[in-house]
Design a protein around this motif. Structure first.
Motif, PDB file in Angstrom:
ATOM      1  N   GLY A  75      18.356   4.268   5.379  1.00 50.24           N
ATOM      2  CA  GLY A  75      18.599   3.855   6.760  1.00 50.24           C
ATOM      3  C   GLY A  75      17.357   3.987   7.621  1.00 50.24           C
ATOM      4  N   MET A  76      16.378   4.771   7.165  1.00 53.48           N
ATOM      5  CA  MET A  76      15.095   4.856   7.873  1.00 53.48           C
ATOM      6  C   MET A  76      14.476   3.458   7.944  1.00 53.48           C
ATOM      7  N   THR A  77      13.961   3.097   9.092  1.00 49.74           N
ATOM      8  CA  THR A  77      13.245   1.818   9.185  1.00 49.74           C
ATOM      9  C   THR A  77      11.924   2.028   9.915  1.00 49.74           C
ATOM     10  N   TYR A  78      10.970   1.208   9.581  1.00 48.76           N
ATOM     11  CA  TYR A  78       9.693   1.206  10.300  1.00 48.76           C
ATOM     12  C   TYR A  78       9.292  -0.249  10.497  1.00 48.76           C
ATOM     13  N   ARG A  79       9.068  -0.617  11.760  1.00 50.14           N
ATOM     14  CA  ARG A  79       8.794  -2.026  12.065  1.00 50.14           C
ATOM     15  C   ARG A  79       7.445  -2.467  11.489  1.00 50.14           C
ATOM     16  N   PRO A  80       7.197  -3.794  11.454  1.00 54.27           N
ATOM     17  CA  PRO A  80       5.967  -4.289  10.822  1.00 54.27           C
ATOM     18  C   PRO A  80       4.715  -3.654  11.427  1.00 54.27           C
ATOM     19  N   HIS A  81       3.794  -3.291  10.561  1.00 53.80           N
ATOM     20  CA  HIS A  81       2.542  -2.680  11.007  1.00 53.80           C
ATOM     21  C   HIS A  81       1.476  -2.880   9.945  1.00 53.80           C
ATOM     22  N   ASP A  82       0.229  -2.798  10.380  1.00 51.80           N
ATOM     23  CA  ASP A  82      -0.861  -2.708   9.410  1.00 51.80           C
ATOM     24  C   ASP A  82      -1.316  -1.251   9.365  1.00 51.80           C
ATOM     25  N   HIS A  83      -2.360  -0.982   8.600  1.00 43.19           N
ATOM     26  CA  HIS A  83      -2.859   0.383   8.525  1.00 43.19           C
ATOM     27  C   HIS A  83      -4.287   0.473   9.049  1.00 43.19           C
ATOM     28  N   GLY A  84      -4.544  -0.264  10.125  1.00 42.97           N
ATOM     29  CA  GLY A  84      -5.825  -0.137  10.816  1.00 42.97           C
ATOM     30  C   GLY A  84      -7.025  -0.444   9.935  1.00 42.97           C
ATOM     31  N   GLY A  85      -6.856  -1.382   8.987  1.00 42.04           N
ATOM     32  CA  GLY A  85      -7.979  -1.738   8.120  1.00 42.04           C
ATOM     33  C   GLY A  85      -8.034  -0.958   6.823  1.00 42.04           C
ATOM     34  N   SER A  86      -7.053  -0.092   6.605  1.00 39.90           N
ATOM     35  CA  SER A  86      -7.021   0.678   5.355  1.00 39.90           C
ATOM     36  C   SER A  86      -6.142  -0.021   4.317  1.00 39.90           C
ATOM     37  N   TRP A  87      -6.535   0.058   3.060  1.00 41.28           N
ATOM     38  CA  TRP A  87      -5.624  -0.348   1.989  1.00 41.28           C
ATOM     39  C   TRP A  87      -4.545   0.726   1.841  1.00 41.28           C
ATOM     40  N   ALA A  88      -3.451   0.346   1.218  1.00 40.45           N
ATOM     41  CA  ALA A  88      -2.344   1.277   1.007  1.00 40.45           C
ATOM     42  C   ALA A  88      -1.745   1.049  -0.377  1.00 40.45           C
ATOM     43  N   MET A  89      -1.257   2.131  -0.980  1.00 40.66           N
ATOM     44  CA  MET A  89      -0.559   2.021  -2.271  1.00 40.66           C
ATOM     45  C   MET A  89       0.592   3.014  -2.257  1.00 40.66           C
ATOM     46  N   ILE A  90       1.771   2.549  -2.623  1.00 42.54           N
ATOM     47  CA  ILE A  90       2.975   3.365  -2.510  1.00 42.54           C
ATOM     48  C   ILE A  90       3.745   3.331  -3.826  1.00 42.54           C
ATOM     49  N   ALA A  91       4.167   4.491  -4.295  1.00 42.36           N
ATOM     50  CA  ALA A  91       4.994   4.574  -5.504  1.00 42.36           C
ATOM     51  C   ALA A  91       6.143   5.532  -5.238  1.00 42.36           C
ATOM     52  N   ALA A  92       7.226   5.344  -5.954  1.00 44.19           N
ATOM     53  CA  ALA A  92       8.457   6.092  -5.689  1.00 44.19           C
ATOM     54  C   ALA A  92       8.653   7.220  -6.690  1.00 44.19           C
ATOM     55  N   VAL A  93       8.860   8.427  -6.176  1.00 43.38           N
ATOM     56  CA  VAL A  93       9.331   9.535  -7.007  1.00 43.38           C
ATOM     57  C   VAL A  93      10.850   9.437  -7.110  1.00 43.38           C
ATOM     58  N   GLN A  94      11.455   9.115  -5.994  1.00 47.62           N
ATOM     59  CA  GLN A  94      12.920   9.082  -5.913  1.00 47.62           C
ATOM     60  C   GLN A  94      13.340   8.186  -4.754  1.00 47.62           C
ATOM     61  N   GLY A  95      14.422   7.457  -4.949  1.00 43.69           N
ATOM     62  CA  GLY A  95      14.979   6.652  -3.871  1.00 43.69           C
ATOM     63  C   GLY A  95      14.356   5.257  -3.796  1.00 43.69           C
ATOM     64  N   GLN A  96      14.919   4.454  -2.936  1.00 36.93           N
ATOM     65  CA  GLN A  96      14.520   3.045  -2.834  1.00 36.93           C
ATOM     66  C   GLN A  96      14.021   2.737  -1.427  1.00 36.93           C
ATOM     67  N   GLU A  97      12.851   2.138  -1.370  1.00 39.64           N
ATOM     68  CA  GLU A  97      12.260   1.748  -0.093  1.00 39.64           C
ATOM     69  C   GLU A  97      11.986   0.250  -0.157  1.00 39.64           C
ATOM     70  N   LYS A  98      12.634  -0.488   0.729  1.00 41.69           N
ATOM     71  CA  LYS A  98      12.437  -1.933   0.742  1.00 41.69           C
ATOM     72  C   LYS A  98      11.225  -2.264   1.601  1.00 41.69           C
ATOM     73  N   HIS A  99      10.333  -3.086   1.061  1.00 47.00           N
ATOM     74  CA  HIS A  99       9.122  -3.491   1.793  1.00 47.00           C
ATOM     75  C   HIS A  99       9.207  -4.962   2.143  1.00 47.00           C
ATOM     76  N   TYR A 100       8.957  -5.257   3.392  1.00 44.71           N
ATOM     77  CA  TYR A 100       8.846  -6.627   3.878  1.00 44.71           C
ATOM     78  C   TYR A 100       7.349  -6.876   4.070  1.00 44.71           C
ATOM     79  N   LEU A 101       6.802  -7.813   3.310  1.00 45.19           N
ATOM     80  CA  LEU A 101       5.355  -8.041   3.335  1.00 45.19           C
ATOM     81  C   LEU A 101       5.042  -9.269   4.181  1.00 45.19           C
ATOM     82  N   TYR A 102       4.159  -9.087   5.141  1.00 39.99           N
ATOM     83  CA  TYR A 102       3.825 -10.134   6.104  1.00 39.99           C
ATOM     84  C   TYR A 102       2.360 -10.512   6.012  1.00 39.99           C
ATOM     85  N   GLN A 103       2.090 -11.708   6.532  1.00 44.17           N
ATOM     86  CA  GLN A 103       0.711 -12.146   6.707  1.00 44.17           C
ATOM     87  C   GLN A 103       0.526 -12.485   8.183  1.00 44.17           C
TER      88      GLN A 103
END
Ligand SMILES: [Fe+2]
Length: 194
Positions: free
Chosen positions: A84-112
């Protein structure tokens, strides 16, 4: 060795390996080559017990723990969250990002970004980051996230630039078609688990 010592060793080895693959100029190919290392670390559930990485409480929807950083400003975090946690669209200020799951499901909406309408990036793809998968963003990447499923989340988030230094991070208000500059205080407190 204690769990904390084992974790420190595994996290440091993994982070340094990933950084050596990505180098100074991240590309999709380098991200893909580096993802398996972060996924392998995320498979070590024994290194991320709930005693050390409690779920958010007190009405919070996420909680952030720093598990690695280096002198160049790269940082790896373990983030717990609730479905139920949500975070609105954002960039990371010019940083690359990499995300992997230990547990649970996180849905990613990828934008250009759409240069003609700065406040309305274009949705390009959605995918669910769950154990056995990873998501990455190049420095110009934009995503929104949502905790889905029923299990509490614990995900590993690796950035070329630590949160505190993602100074020009942009957030998108899709409803109003406007942008906001990210404020660090919106992130809450980062707990040190290095
Ligand atoms: Fe993000």
């Amino acid at each position: 060795m204690t769990i904390a010592q084992q974790r420190r060793q595994a996290v440091t080895e993994t982070a340094e390996r990933i950084l050596s693959v990505i180098g100074d100029k991240p590309t999709v190919a380098k991200m893909e080559a580096a993802k398996p290392y972060l996924m392998a670390l995320a498979e070590r559930r024994d290194l991320f017990p709930a005693e050390d990485f409690p779920a958010p409480d007190g009405g919070a929807t996420d909680r952030t723990y720093l598990i690695f950083d280096n002198e160049n400003g790269a940082a790896l975090y373990a983030i717990t969250a609730i479905p139920g946690m949500t975070y609105r669209p954002h960039d990371h200020g010019g940083s690359w990002a990499m995300i992997a799951a230990v547990q649970g499901q996180e849905k990613h909406y990828l934008y250009q970004a759409d240069p003609s309408v700065p406040g309305r990036p274009i949705l390009k793809d959605t995918l669910t980051c769950e154990p056995g998968t990873a998501v990455s963003l190049l420095p110009d990447g934009i995503h929104a996230i949502e905790g889905v499923g029923t299990e509490p989340l614990l995900h590993l988030h690796f950035y070329g630039t630590r949160f505190e230094d993602q100074g020009d991070r942009t957030e998108y208000d899709l409803e109003n078609g406007s942008t906001d500059v990210f404020r660090m205080e919106a992130f809450g407190f980062i707990e040190d688990k290095r």
